[in-house]
Motif scaffolding. Structure first.
Motif, PDB file in Angstrom:
ATOM      1  N   ILE A 143      89.199  76.291 107.468  1.00  0.00           N
ATOM      2  CA  ILE A 143      89.008  76.098 108.905  1.00  0.00           C
ATOM      3  C   ILE A 143      87.920  77.047 109.410  1.00  0.00           C
ATOM      4  O   ILE A 143      87.051  76.655 110.188  1.00  0.00           O
ATOM      5  CB  ILE A 143      90.337  76.299 109.653  1.00  0.00           C
ATOM      6  CG1 ILE A 143      91.330  75.205 109.245  1.00  0.00           C
ATOM      7  CG2 ILE A 143      90.124  76.294 111.161  1.00  0.00           C
ATOM      8  CD1 ILE A 143      92.734  75.415 109.735  1.00  0.00           C
ATOM      9  N   THR A 162      94.943  78.404 104.189  1.00  0.00           N
ATOM     10  CA  THR A 162      94.662  77.521 105.323  1.00  0.00           C
ATOM     11  C   THR A 162      93.559  78.047 106.240  1.00  0.00           C
ATOM     12  O   THR A 162      92.687  77.286 106.646  1.00  0.00           O
ATOM     13  CB  THR A 162      95.960  77.267 106.126  1.00  0.00           C
ATOM     14  OG1 THR A 162      96.882  76.596 105.276  1.00  0.00           O
ATOM     15  CG2 THR A 162      95.703  76.426 107.340  1.00  0.00           C
ATOM     16  N   ALA A 207      96.038  71.954 107.503  1.00  0.00           N
ATOM     17  CA  ALA A 207      97.182  72.605 108.133  1.00  0.00           C
ATOM     18  C   ALA A 207      98.296  71.656 108.557  1.00  0.00           C
ATOM     19  O   ALA A 207      99.444  72.060 108.615  1.00  0.00           O
ATOM     20  CB  ALA A 207      96.700  73.386 109.352  1.00  0.00           C
ATOM     21  N   VAL A 220      91.268  70.669 110.111  1.00  0.00           N
ATOM     22  CA  VAL A 220      92.546  71.228 110.535  1.00  0.00           C
ATOM     23  C   VAL A 220      93.683  70.298 110.144  1.00  0.00           C
ATOM     24  O   VAL A 220      94.713  70.737 109.630  1.00  0.00           O
ATOM     25  CB  VAL A 220      92.553  71.503 112.052  1.00  0.00           C
ATOM     26  CG1 VAL A 220      93.955  71.826 112.549  1.00  0.00           C
ATOM     27  CG2 VAL A 220      91.608  72.636 112.393  1.00  0.00           C
TER      28      VAL A 220
END
Length: 83
Positions: free
Chosen positions: A29, A25, A13, A9
């Motif tokens: 994840i 993104t 991000a 993350v």
């Protein structure tokens, strides 16, 4: 599991030096969450949230090695942030 998720993350991000990855993104994840479920499911039920482990422990009153569910997320998140 927590280290890998927090690191992914942050790297995808949050990191300001990553460039423009807004469109892809969610994909890495999601892959990391899926990996955690598939790899960790056999060992601990793939619990990436301590609250999910706390409920069954209270109901069954089984506290064997339960400290790992509370200590590991905090340590792993701290290590991932320091990277």
């Amino acid at each position: 599991m927590t280290f890998g998720l927090v690191y992914t993350v942050y790297a995808i991000a949050v990191d300001p030096n990553k460039g423009d990855l807004r469109t892809i993104t969610p994909i890495p994840i999601g892959f990391m969450v899926g990996k955690n479920i598939l790899a960790g499911g056999a060992f601990d039920g793939a619990s990436m949230n301590p609250a999910v482990s706390f409920g069954p422990a209270v109901v069954s009153w089984t506290w064997n090695n339960h400290w790992v569910y509370w200590l590991d997320p905090f340590l792993s998140a701290g290590i991932a942030i320091l990277r």
